[in-house]
Scaffold this active site. Structure first.
Site, PDB file in Angstrom:
ATOM      1  N   ARG A   1     -34.864  38.256  48.600  1.00  0.00           N
ATOM      2  CA  ARG A   1     -35.217  37.721  47.284  1.00  0.00           C
ATOM      3  C   ARG A   1     -33.957  37.229  46.602  1.00  0.00           C
ATOM      4  O   ARG A   1     -33.155  38.035  46.119  1.00  0.00           O
ATOM      5  CB  ARG A   1     -35.886  38.802  46.422  1.00  0.00           C
ATOM      6  CG  ARG A   1     -36.279  38.270  45.026  1.00  0.00           C
ATOM      7  CD  ARG A   1     -37.016  39.298  44.203  1.00  0.00           C
ATOM      8  NE  ARG A   1     -36.106  40.294  43.660  1.00  0.00           N
ATOM      9  CZ  ARG A   1     -36.481  41.335  42.919  1.00  0.00           C
ATOM     10  NH1 ARG A   1     -37.760  41.533  42.670  1.00  0.00           N
ATOM     11  NH2 ARG A   1     -35.599  42.194  42.482  1.00  0.00           N
TER      12      ARG A   1
ATOM     13  N   SER B   1     -46.950  41.315  44.057  1.00  0.00           N
ATOM     14  CA  SER B   1     -46.503  42.176  42.950  1.00  0.00           C
ATOM     15  C   SER B   1     -47.616  42.318  41.926  1.00  0.00           C
ATOM     16  O   SER B   1     -48.196  41.316  41.496  1.00  0.00           O
ATOM     17  CB  SER B   1     -45.297  41.556  42.232  1.00  0.00           C
ATOM     18  OG  SER B   1     -44.192  41.507  43.077  1.00  0.00           O
TER      19      SER B   1
ATOM     20  N   LYS C   1     -34.318  43.068  37.242  1.00  0.00           N
ATOM     21  CA  LYS C   1     -35.285  42.088  36.760  1.00  0.00           C
ATOM     22  C   LYS C   1     -35.219  42.088  35.249  1.00  0.00           C
ATOM     23  O   LYS C   1     -35.223  43.141  34.621  1.00  0.00           O
ATOM     24  CB  LYS C   1     -36.713  42.483  37.182  1.00  0.00           C
ATOM     25  CG  LYS C   1     -37.135  41.885  38.506  1.00  0.00           C
ATOM     26  CD  LYS C   1     -38.632  42.065  38.748  1.00  0.00           C
ATOM     27  CE  LYS C   1     -39.379  40.777  38.553  1.00  0.00           C
ATOM     28  NZ  LYS C   1     -40.709  40.781  39.179  1.00  0.00           N
TER      29      LYS C   1
END
Lengths: 218, 218
Positions: free
Chosen positions: A42, A110, A139
């Site tokens: 990611r 998610s 995040k």
């Protein structure tokens, strides 16, 4: 497709900005040698060409370890490098489209509550990422944490395996490991930013596997 | 795959930030009714889920017009909505990967010189976007303009059709239309930001088709 449940146990999610300047491929291999069971690439700030090259390098590097590599967001890049699958969020390509394009490859989605979890399961997700579990600096766009109780509610809403994500480290992984139906914990900075990546991965894996409910569950 | 040469003539590339608040689908349909021959959905700042929805809406809206819709950058979204093809830049998913994933759908590649043009042709591009032709406010990350001479050099380096892009408007499209081997001109703001989108598209199409070398060339 075989279930990916066992491989979700300690699921490393990458972020090059968090390796403290260390090479990402080397860092991932250290984590794998420490006991990480699955890897998601990611890299939100990396242009697609470079991201594809990185994915190919990681595929080659992981091949001897039989560790699945999942590509975040870009289903086309997952297909291009023949990764084990793709992981998408609620604002990425729709799950139904991802499912169709991926055919039999793994699709992770998610979710942050039971409704999203049921919807993702119905659409054909193979596993869910449930979060944000705990406060995290990785995040910055999340809408509040769901805690162990939120993770538990998601596990109870679906039959597919669930991995918790968000702020998971050695201090809180035990609370999650005590949720019998939870398949794993996704970790970013507690592994990648650790002084000793391999030792950090080993500790998290050992805390996960050693939780009281784990021996009868796996 | 049939050549897309004729459809490149006046090639609209979208940017929602430039429609002066008007609905994007309506704006594109106005442009098509004015004479635009092909459309590329390029929305760099739109999350993938919304981008996919927009692509699907545009596919439906364009269906009666037989105008090809090309998706910028995201090959997976092009495949998901069954668009006519995808267009990629030099920092997007590698052209060889895009070619393989798209199978027989159209692949366009942005190039800025003859070397990149030959490379893209070799990799299987169906057409090239050559630019940045003229100074533009639409793209802010380009490395200088190549002008009509740069566009001409790219056309002469390859056999596949080429559309110029970058800062093209009614004042300079004539200079490009005079390049016999150039298949078209891609336009963004000169159409989408025009007071009357349909009239702007009509004028550009008429300037393109009316150029002296066009009648014997097409």
């Amino acid at each position: 497709m075989p279930s990916c449940k066992r491989q979700l146990a300690v699921y490393l999610v990458t972020d090059r900005d968090l390796t403290r300047g260390r090479d990402l491929i080397e860092s991932v291999l250290d984590a794998v040698q420490g006991g990480v069971t699955m890897v998601q690439l990611r890299e939100k700030h990396t242009p697609a060409r470079e991201f594809t090259q990185l994915a190919r390098q990681l595929m080659r590097a992981l091949a001897p370890y039989k560790i699945p590599l999942i590509i975040n967001d870009r289903v086309d890049i997952a297909l291009a490098v023949r990764a084990s699958g793709a992981h998408i969020g609620q604002s990425d390509i729709p799950a139904a489209d991802a499912r169709r394009l991926l055919r039999r490859a793994i699709l992770g989605v998610s979710v942050q509550n039971a409704d999203e979890a049921r919807e993702a399961e119905k659409t054909g997700a193979d596993y869910l990422g449930a979060g944000v579990a705990y406060a995290t600096g990785t995040k910055t766009d999340y809408q509040g944490t769901i805690g162990a109780e939120g993770v538990r509610a998601i596990c109870e809403a679906v039959r597919i395996p669930v991995a918790a994500i968000g702020g998971i480290n050695a201090a809180n992984i035990g609370e999650l490991a005590a949720i019998p139906r939870l398949a794993g914990a996704s970790v970013v900075s507690a592994i990648l930013s650790a002084e000793d990546i391999r030792a950090a991965a080993r500790e998290l894996r050992s805390l996960w596997d050693g939780a009281p409910c784990r021996s009868q569950n796996t």
